[in-house]
Design a protein around this motif. Structure first.
Motif, short mmCIF file in Angstrom:
data_model
loop_
_atom_site.label_atom_id
_atom_site.label_comp_id
_atom_site.label_asym_id
_atom_site.label_seq_id
_atom_site.Cartn_x
_atom_site.Cartn_y
_atom_site.Cartn_z
N LEU B 182 -33.43 -10.81 -5.92
CA LEU B 182 -32.20 -10.86 -5.04
C LEU B 182 -31.23 -9.46 -5.25
CD1 LEU B 182 -30.21 -11.98 -3.04
CD2 LEU B 182 -29.31 -13.33 -4.59
N ASN B 183 -31.35 -8.97 -6.52
CA ASN B 183 -30.75 -7.80 -6.84
C ASN B 183 -31.32 -6.67 -6.05
OD1 ASN B 183 -30.13 -9.39 -9.29
ND2 ASN B 183 -28.55 -8.19 -9.34
N LEU B 186 -30.85 -6.79 -2.37
CA LEU B 186 -29.39 -6.19 -1.95
C LEU B 186 -29.59 -4.35 -2.00
CD1 LEU B 186 -27.10 -8.76 -3.81
CD2 LEU B 186 -27.23 -8.08 -1.58
N GLN B 993 -32.94 -5.26 8.77
CA GLN B 993 -32.39 -6.67 9.22
C GLN B 993 -33.44 -7.66 8.39
OE1 GLN B 993 -30.17 -8.13 10.59
NE2 GLN B 993 -29.27 -6.50 11.25
N ARG B 994 -34.85 -7.27 8.40
CA ARG B 994 -35.66 -8.29 7.73
C ARG B 994 -35.22 -8.29 6.14
NH1 ARG B 994 -39.28 -5.04 10.78
NH2 ARG B 994 -40.05 -3.92 9.09
N LEU B 996 -32.30 -7.94 4.91
CA LEU B 996 -31.14 -8.89 4.86
C LEU B 996 -31.27 -10.33 5.08
CD1 LEU B 996 -28.24 -7.11 7.09
CD2 LEU B 996 -28.51 -7.24 4.64
N ALA B 997 -32.56 -10.81 6.05
CA ALA B 997 -32.96 -11.97 6.09
C ALA B 997 -33.39 -12.61 4.70
CB ALA B 997 -34.18 -11.96 6.98
N GLN B 998 -34.22 -11.55 4.19
CA GLN B 998 -34.40 -11.94 2.59
C GLN B 998 -33.26 -12.36 1.68
OE1 GLN B 998 -37.01 -8.66 1.49
NE2 GLN B 998 -38.74 -9.99 1.73
N VAL B 999 -32.46 -11.49 1.75
CA VAL B 999 -30.96 -11.43 0.98
C VAL B 999 -30.42 -13.13 1.33
CG1 VAL B 999 -28.64 -10.68 0.47
CG2 VAL B 999 -30.83 -9.12 0.82
N ARG B 1000 -30.27 -13.21 2.42
CA ARG B 1000 -29.68 -14.37 2.90
C ARG B 1000 -30.39 -15.43 2.43
NH1 ARG B 1000 -26.39 -16.94 6.38
NH2 ARG B 1000 -27.04 -19.09 6.67
N GLU B 1001 -31.72 -15.44 2.64
CA GLU B 1001 -32.65 -16.81 2.24
C GLU B 1001 -32.40 -17.07 0.64
OE1 GLU B 1001 -34.72 -18.33 4.13
OE2 GLU B 1001 -35.32 -19.72 2.59
N ALA B 1003 -29.93 -15.72 -1.27
CA ALA B 1003 -28.58 -16.11 -1.84
C ALA B 1003 -28.43 -17.74 -1.36
CB ALA B 1003 -27.67 -15.33 -0.73
N GLU B 1004 -28.76 -18.09 -0.53
CA GLU B 1004 -28.63 -19.39 -0.02
C GLU B 1004 -29.25 -20.20 -1.27
OE1 GLU B 1004 -30.06 -21.23 3.62
OE2 GLU B 1004 -28.47 -20.30 4.86
#
Lengths: 418, 1162
Positions: B182-183, B186, B993-994, B996-1001, B1003-1004
């Motif tokens: 995740l780091n 980001l 964006q791709r 960010l999608a990973q980040v979101r995944e 992070a969730e």
């Protein structure tokens, strides 16, 4: 017999959102999808020998600052010019704040409508008159339709307007008006833009939202494209034409009563196959939503990565380069909603789960370093947009069912049934 | 709920195996099964019965097919029995007693809603769970929430779940990490944002790039035009500068040609031909001279050579003889060695033959040697003899041994006692044994009964019922405790009320006294009149006035004696007026004190009223108390006991209840004692009967059971051992008889083989002339000597033959040499044949060399003559060629070279002229020579040069500027063309964006894990708050029991951050944290917590699987006792594969007081 294309909300170079890279995903096919959709629009215009192409606002995202996007648009307009096709453009709320708009120099076949007052352009040889007005700023709250001039006699009058009409869910009210206002103008066709979902509000006169050219995320599902209009003796024939490269669809599957996640996966594959057969777009981007309170769902929640990878692998098999799994969402309803309460002495664990997490608990967690440090590092988009996380305690509350399913799986002991 | 019986009907390797779990009297069941017996299978069957057979079961498909699998059982709940059978399947797996499907709810009702998972966690405890639970406690560092939660819910995976949750979250993200996914994502998103900004095109930049390009293009065109003009002027000047010198040179060449005059033109190869012909002529003349000199020398050499012909003719013979001389010498040396060898061999033979009987000569010995076949037979037979002798000896010895053993065994058998049948004795012994030590048990029971009697008597005494019998006392009708309690409460109420009243009275009396004292104090300071005093004085005055008025003013005479006994009515009246005034004055003057006194007076009145009321109430209360007392005593009528206060009588009642229980217990004990006696007697008689039947004498009356049992066991053992021994002896005798027969047969066989050998031997030795049957050793020696003799004789024969051959060769060689020497070299007649041959060979070599040299010289002479002829021919040809050349040039041979030089000069001038004119043509760029000449007319070379230089400088400057401008335009165009609507930034935005999608995944996922972790913490905390007090108290008692008082209980302590921690309390009050407890103690702590939790949960059977492995005997025993206590409330089934547990359970719970079951693999 004039023929024209009505398009809106091109949002050129607006990126596809929510798609994660993974091995086997049809990345090349998705790349530059909005550009490809615009090129397909120009292809259509040339192929069907249309006389005029109308763009009802929002050529690009407002915060997008790369002028290359403008150049690409101008390039496509040049292609139209080479084939003798004219174009008329109004700027929408996004264009109004865009740096690109300011320097856009399209070729001579393109007419850009000003933002001070409605203008009219008559294409006498075609028997068409187009009335339009651009947005000069982002928020236009007055009813622009009322300012539009009276129709020209003896020609087919088209109103080109960026508006949310009397409001649409998920859209801010821009240039609000009513259907009656539009009908009162006495035009034969209202070419509207702003709402991304295709919709015909009225057929006499025609009042049409063509929707955007290309869906960009999971909230823009279904076919996307433009409207092709042929006018004969003052009567219009209206056809919808799909132009999208990537089709967004949500794929819902019930996981109730399943103990083995493999069974759920099989159901998903079946649903995919149906969608792939139905959809004409080259790529299908799906979000898989599995709902239900069952052992299978808990196991899927407990090992999200494993099941995401498993489904991606299956997507690669069944999709043959056409299918992109955007996200796997397993929705396990909270315990209280489904358990038949109070048979004998429910497990102590159940009692504890039932007591849940209060707002205060979540607020405490949100303020704890392990959470606050992450939220602080998230980029702006993920902190405020509709794709992102809301305020901290709310964001955490949405994750409670997922945490519960995870805990159930962990505390089921990793022994029996695994 | 309890399990009355479990039927493992078709499950795993079991078929129709049933376990009956009836209470006896404790509902504790020890199931013993050694390893592999199927203990785990039985446990699993029990769970499958209750909750269904799992799809992945491993207990079907081998002995029983999946569809055949069945587990049955009888479950008892609130006195009703439920018989069910479980089959494997997806639905309708529960069958009733008639085998029909029935609803699961029947079962879940008796299970109190507990599901399989919870049953496993809570009620089924394995050794592994216990160890893991103990570790959980250590890992939780005594945290009360975690410890209680783990023990209570059996959530032994809690630690793991917490740790895994945290680890999983941390593998995704930590605030300061660089490499976590995740780091990284980001950082990647931030980097991409930067890249997008970096490759973004601004609209303004595009517009100005377009303008710049257009302007630069115009400027470039202007520069290029000017440069063109300058370049054409430069061309003209350059031409002029070149034509002027060329035209001058052309004129000079024409003049030189005229001066040379007429010259004969010669062919191009003229010079080469001339040099060739002259060269050949000179070479031929030099060669002829040299050849002639060499020919003269050769002729002189030939004359000097002489040859010996006879020697050369016999060359072949001489070479052959020379070779033979070498082998002749070698053979002569060998001959000497051979003769010596022959002598040695002959001596050996003589020695050998002397060893034979009769010492025969060589010829005789040769006749004695048998042929090879017979020799082989003799060797074989010699070897066989030794083996046969050994076999013979062995067979005889074994037979003798065998017979001796048989003799001994028969003796033993005759002496052994006869066989007896133990069957009738075995059964009563087994039954009696099961009773343990019956007399001791009886004594214990009697003793207990006595103790109980004493206790009852004591209790009767303490109740004050010495005279009554225990039964009467127990059966006595007495008021109910609740009634007495009611009286106590009422009595207390009345007493309290009386108390209150007395207090109130006292209080008021004290207050009254206080007031009176106050008044007295006031009055000591002077009289303080009251309003009543004033009123009284005034009334006295007014009454006097009315009397006097009536009498004196109205004239109505009144008797004034009463008013003024002294007759001075006026004086009296004045006195009263004065008094009234005086009182009034005092009151006015002392108004404060008057007020005070008045208040005191009023207070006194009020207090007196209250006192009167209280006294009234006291009287009423006395009446009530009397009635209550009478009522209370009435309640106890007929009970022979001194009636005391209700509180005391409550205690008395409790004591009476204890007495009743004691009496009841005593009756139970007496009954048990009687049963036991009967049982013991029955078994004793059975045993005595059995012993007598088998022939043992038992005196009358028979001794006690334990003695009889001991005797019977001895007899049984004796009979068993005697029978076993008899059987063993008989078997052994049979074996030995068989063996003896086999040994005799072996001996016979060996004897036969020996006879056969003797016959063969006689036949084989016949030819050796050593008698009829010579011994093996003698034959072996003779054969050996004969063999050696034969070999040596063969060698002597070979040596003799070889010496004869050598002598013959030497003679032939000598003859041949003599013949040749006589013929070719009579001077060598005196030499040995070998030396003569050597000399002849030397002379031959010399003759051969001279012959070869002569041949060479003759060949050389022939070649020189041939060469002289060739050279003469070449000289003639060269002279002819030179003549030809002289004719061509029209001059004599010696002038040929000068003619060629003139020709060359003219050719060179013409060539230069051609070059100059060609140059003019080139420079003139198509202009005619005349035109060029005209252009150059009058032109000055220096002026042209100066103009050209100036122009060159200007043009160079201009060119530079133009080139720079072109480059600039190119650069601008390239830059502008690069602004081609590139998708680079858009692609990066998509890539971002791709990401960010990973980040979101992630992070969730991370946040969900944090929620889960937080929740778990909270749940544990809540559980602790709710359960710690009751569970801890009970668990403390249990821990004290199972650690034999090493701990006296459990307490809460508060550690860092006020986190409640669980600690054990030692008998001396010291506390021990879990970190200070041994592994075993942690196990025991976990067990104590679990047992405490179970008592709060729905009552289901507690199934333990060998949980005492790590307990020492004392603690194991104490734990069994504790489980016995639990068994009084809920069923306990204890599986073990340690037989020792049985002994411990016997001693902890009493041998007959619990159920014991054994499980063996069918």
């Amino acid at each position: 017999m004039p023929r024209f294309i009505h398009a809106a909300d091109v949002h050129l170079d607006s990126p596809m959102r929510g798609l994660q890279d993974y091995s086997g995903a049809p990345l090349d096919e998705v790349r530059g999808a909005t550009r490809v959709a615009l090129e397909k629009l120009v292809d259509l215009a040339i192929e069907r020998a249309v006389d005029l192409v109308l763009f009802a606002g929002d050529l690009y995202d407002g915060d997008w600052q790369d002028y290359n996007t403008g150049l690409h648009f101008a390039g496509q307009m040049s292609r139209l010019q080479r084939h003798g096709v004219k174009a008329a453009v109004i700027f929408g709320n996004h264009d109004a704040v865009s740096q690109i708009t300011k320097y856009l120099r399209p070729p001579d076949n393109v007419h850009l409508f000003g933002d001070k007052a409605p203008e009219s352009v008559e294409f006498r040889e075609l028997g068409l008159a187009v009335h339009g007005m651009s947005f000069g700023r982002r928020h236009v709250e007055e009813n622009l339709a009322l300012l539009y001039p009276a129709p020209f006699p003896g020609v087919y009058n088209i109103g080109l307007l960026h508006t949310s009409v009397n409001g649409r869910p998920g859209h801010d009210p821009y240039a609000p008006c009513t259907l009656e206002h539009l009908e009162d103008r006495g035009y034969q066709y209202w070419a509207l833009g702003h709402i991304h979902q295709r919709e015909v509000l009225c057929e006499d006169p025609w009042v049409v939202f063509p929707g955007n050219l290309q869906g960009r995320h999971i909230r823009e599902t279904g076919p996307k494209g433009c409207t092709l209009v042929t006018v004969e003796d003052g009567e219009a024939t209206v056809e919808e034409r799909e132009l999208d490269v990537v089709r967004w669809e949500e794929c819902r599957v019930g996981g109730e009563g399943c103990s083995d996640p493999e069974d759920v996966a099989d159901a998903i594959v079946t649903r995919w196959q149906e969608l792939l057969d139905d959809v004409a777009a080259p790529v299908l981007a799906t979000r898989v939503v599995v709902t239900g309170r069952s052992r299978a769902c808990e196991r899927m929640v407990a090992s999200p990565e494993h099941w995401l990878n498993e489904l991606r692998s299956r997507a690669n098999d069944v999709g043959a380069g056409r299918l992109w799994l955007e996200k796997l969402q397993v929705v396990v309803p909270a315990a209280a909603e489904t358990t038949s309460a109070g048979v004998g002495d429910p497990s102590l664990l159940e009692t504890l789960f039932a007591c849940g997490l209060t707002d205060a608990d979540l607020a405490e967690l949100a303020a704890s370093p392990v959470v606050a440090e992450l939220l602080g590092k998230l980029p702006e988009e993920l902190r405020r947009s509709e794709d992102g996380f809301g305020a901290a305690p709310d964001a955490l509350r949405e994750l409670v069912p997922r945490a519960e399913a995870y805990l159930r799986d962990r505390l089921a002991g990793g022994g029996e049934g695994r | 709920m309890r399990i009355a019986s479990l039927g493992i009907l078709a499950y795993g390797h079991f078929t129709d195996r049933r376990l009956e779990f009836s209470p006896s009297p404790l509902d504790f069941h020890l199931v013993y099964g050694p390893n592999e017996a199927g203990k785990t299978t039985a446990l699993e069957a029990l769970r499958d019965l209750l909750f269904g057979i799992g799809g992945q079961t491993k207990y079907g498909g081998f002995v029983h097919s999946y569809t055949e699998m069945r587990v049955g059982g009888v479950l008892e709940s609130d006195g009703t029995l439920l018989e069910v059978t479980r089959r494997k399947g997806n639905k309708n797996t529960l069958l009733d007693s008639e085998g029909k499907p029935c609803d699961e709810s029947v079962l879940s009702a008796v299970l109190g809603g507990v599901d399989r998972e919870r049953f496993r966690r809570m009620y089924a405890l394995t050794h592994e769970d216990l160890v893991e639970g103990g570790q959980e406690i250590v890992q939780g560092e005594g945290d009360v929430g975690r410890t209680l939660f783990a023990a209570g819910e059996g959530g032994v995976h809690l630690s793991r779940a917490l740790a895994e949750t945290r680890e999983r979250a941390e593998t995704l993200f930590t605030a300061r990490a660089q490499v976590k996914p995740l780091n990284e994502a980001l950082k990647r998103a931030a980097d991409l944002g930067g890249e997008i900004r970096g490759c973004r095109l601004k609209g303004q930049d595009w517009l100005s790039a377009r303008t710049d390009l257009e302007e630069a293009g115009v400027e470039e065109t202007t520069l290029r035009q000017r440069a063109g003009e300058l370049r054409s002027e430069q061309t003209r000047l350059v031409r002029l500068r070149q034509t002027i010198p060329l035209l001058g040179r052309r004129r000079e060449l024409h003049q030189a040609l005229e001066q040379l005059g007429n010259v004969v033109a010669l062919p191009e190869d003229f010079e080469a031909r001339l040099a060739d012909a002259a060269g050949r002529r000179d070479a031929a003349q030099r060669a002829i001279g040299a050849t002639r000199a060499r020919a003269a020398q050769t002729a002189s050499d030939i004359e000097g050579i002489e040859l010996p012909e006879a020697l050369l003719q016999r060359e072949g013979e001489l070479e052959a003889l020379s070779e033979r001389a070498g082998s002749h010498r070698k053979a002569w040396e060998d001959r000497t060695k051979l003769l010596a060898e022959q002598r040695t061999l002959e001596a050996d033979i003589r020695e050998l033959l002397s060893q034979l009987p009769g010492a025969p000569d060589a010829e005789g010995a040769a006749r004695l040697l048998p042929d090879a076949a017979i020799r082989a037979t003799l060797v074989r037979l010699s070897g066989d003899r030794g083996r046969l002798d050994d076999q013979m000896q062995k067979a005889a010895r074994e037979l003798a041994d065998c017979q001796e053993q048989i003799g001994r065994l028969q003796g033993d058998l005759e002496r052994a006692p006869a066989r007896r049948d133990p069957a009738d004795l075995r059964l009563p012994v087994t039954r009696a044994r099961r009773l343990g030590d019956p007399e001791a048990e009886l004594r214990r029971l009697e003793l207990e009964l006595q103790k109980q009697d004493t206790l009852v008597t004591q209790q009767l005494g303490s109740l004050g019922l010495e005279g009554s019998s225990a039964c009467t006392a127990a059966a006595m009708a007495v008021p109910l405790a609740a009634t007495v309690e009611d009286y106590r409460r009422r009595g207390d109420g009345l007493a309290a009320r009386a108390d209150e009243l007395a207090k109130e009275l006292n209080h008021n009396l004290r207050a009254l006294e206080d007031r009176h004292q106050d008044i007295r104090r006031l009055e000591t300071e002077g009289v303080v009149p009251l309003e009543t005093d004033l009123a009284e004085a005034r009334e006295l005055r007014d009454r006097g006035w009315a009397l006097l008025k009536q009498h004196y003013i109205l004239g109505d005479p009144q008797d004034l004696t009463a008013y003024a006994p002294d007759g001075d009515a006026a004086g009296v009246y004045e006195g009263t007026v004065r008094d009234a005034d005086a009182v009034s004055d005092v009151m006015r003057r002392e108004s404060e004190r008057v007020g005070h006194r008045a208040a005191l007076q009023a207070g006194i009145q009020a207090i007196e009223e209250r006192i009167a009321r209280v006294q009234g109430e006291q009287e009423a209360l006395d009446g009530e108390l009397g009635a209550f007392e009478a009522d209370w005593r009435g309640r106890w009528e007929g009970v022979p006991v001194a009636v005391l206060s209700p509180a005391e009588m409550l205690q008395w009642l409790t004591a009476l209840e204890t007495l009743r229980q004691s009496v009841q217990r005593r009756e139970g004990m007496a009954a048990e004692l009687e049963d036991r006696r009967r049982l013991v007697e029955r078994e004793r008689l059975a045993l005595v009967g059995a012993l007598r039947k088998i022939g043992e004498t038992i005196g009358e009356p028979p001794p006690p059971l334990s003695d009889v049992l001991e005797r019977a066991e001895e007899v049984l053992t004796g009979v068993q051992e005697g029978n076993d021994r008899l059987e063993r002896l008989t078997e052994r005798l049979e074996e030995l008889n068989t063996q003896r027969e086999r040994r005799a047969a072996d001996l016979e066989q060996v004897t036969q083989r020996l006879a056969q050998w003797e016959a063969d031997w006689r036949r084989a030795v016949a030819s050796l002339a050593l008698g009829d049957a010579p011994p093996v050793e003698q034959v072996t020696v003779v054969l050996n000597v004969l063999q050696q003799f034969s070999e040596k004789q063969a060698k002597v024969d070979a040596v003799v033959k070889r010496v004869a051959g050598i002598d013959k060769d030497a003679e032939e060689f000598s003859l041949e040499v003599g013949e040749l020497v006589g013929l070719l070299a009579p001077d060598c007649g005196k030499l040995t044949p070998e030396d003569a041959v050597r000399e002849l060979h030397k002379r031959l070599k010399k003759a051969v060399a001279a012959s070869a040299r002569l041949e060479g010289l003759l060949q050389q002479d022939r070649e020189e003559q041939e060469a002289l002829r060739d050279q003469g021919e070449r000289l003639r040809e060269a002279l002819a060629d030179l003549g030809d050349l002289a004719r061509l040039a029209g001059c004599p041979v010696p002038e040929l070279r000068a003619a060629w030089e003139r020709h060359r000069q003219r050719e060179a001038l013409l060539s230069t002229l051609g070059d100059v004119e060609g140059g003019l043509e080139t420079v003139g760029e198509g202009k005619a020579l005349a035109e060029l000449a005209q252009e150059a007319e009058g032109a000055d070379t220096d002026a042209v040069k100066a103009d050209l230089e100036a122009l060159g400088v200007e043009l160079e400057e201009l060119e530079k500027t133009a080139t720079a401008q072109t480059e600039r335009v190119g650069g601008l165009r390239q830059a502008f063309n690069a602004m081609d609507g590139s998708r680079a930034a858009a692609d990066l935005a998509e890539q971002r964006q791709r990401t960010l999608a990973q980040v979101r995944e992630m992070a969730e996922e991370y946040l969900a894990l944090q929620v889960a972790r937080h929740w778990l913490d909270k749940a544990m905390e809540a559980y602790r708050a709710e359960n710690q007090t009751p569970v801890l108290a009970r668990a403390g008692d249990i821990l004290s029991n199972i650690t034999l008082g090493a701990f006296q209980g459990l307490k809460l302590d508060f550690g860092d951050a006020d986190r409640p921690l669980l600690v054990g309390e030692r008998p001396d009050g010291r506390t021990v944290g879990v970190e200070g407890m041994s592994d075993g103690t942690c196990d025991q702590l976990f067990l104590a917590l679990r047992l405490a939790a179970i008592r709060q949960a729905p009552p289901l059977p507690f199934v333990a699987d060998d949980i005492l492995i790590r307990f020492d005997d004392d603690r194991a025993k104490a734990t069994l006792e504790e489980l016995g206590r639990l068994a009084a409330e809920t069923q306990v089934i204890f599986f073990t594969h340690h037989r020792r547990l049985k002994e411990l359970a016997d001693s902890a719970l009493g041998e007959a007081c619990y159920g014991y079951h054994e499980l063996y693999r069918p």
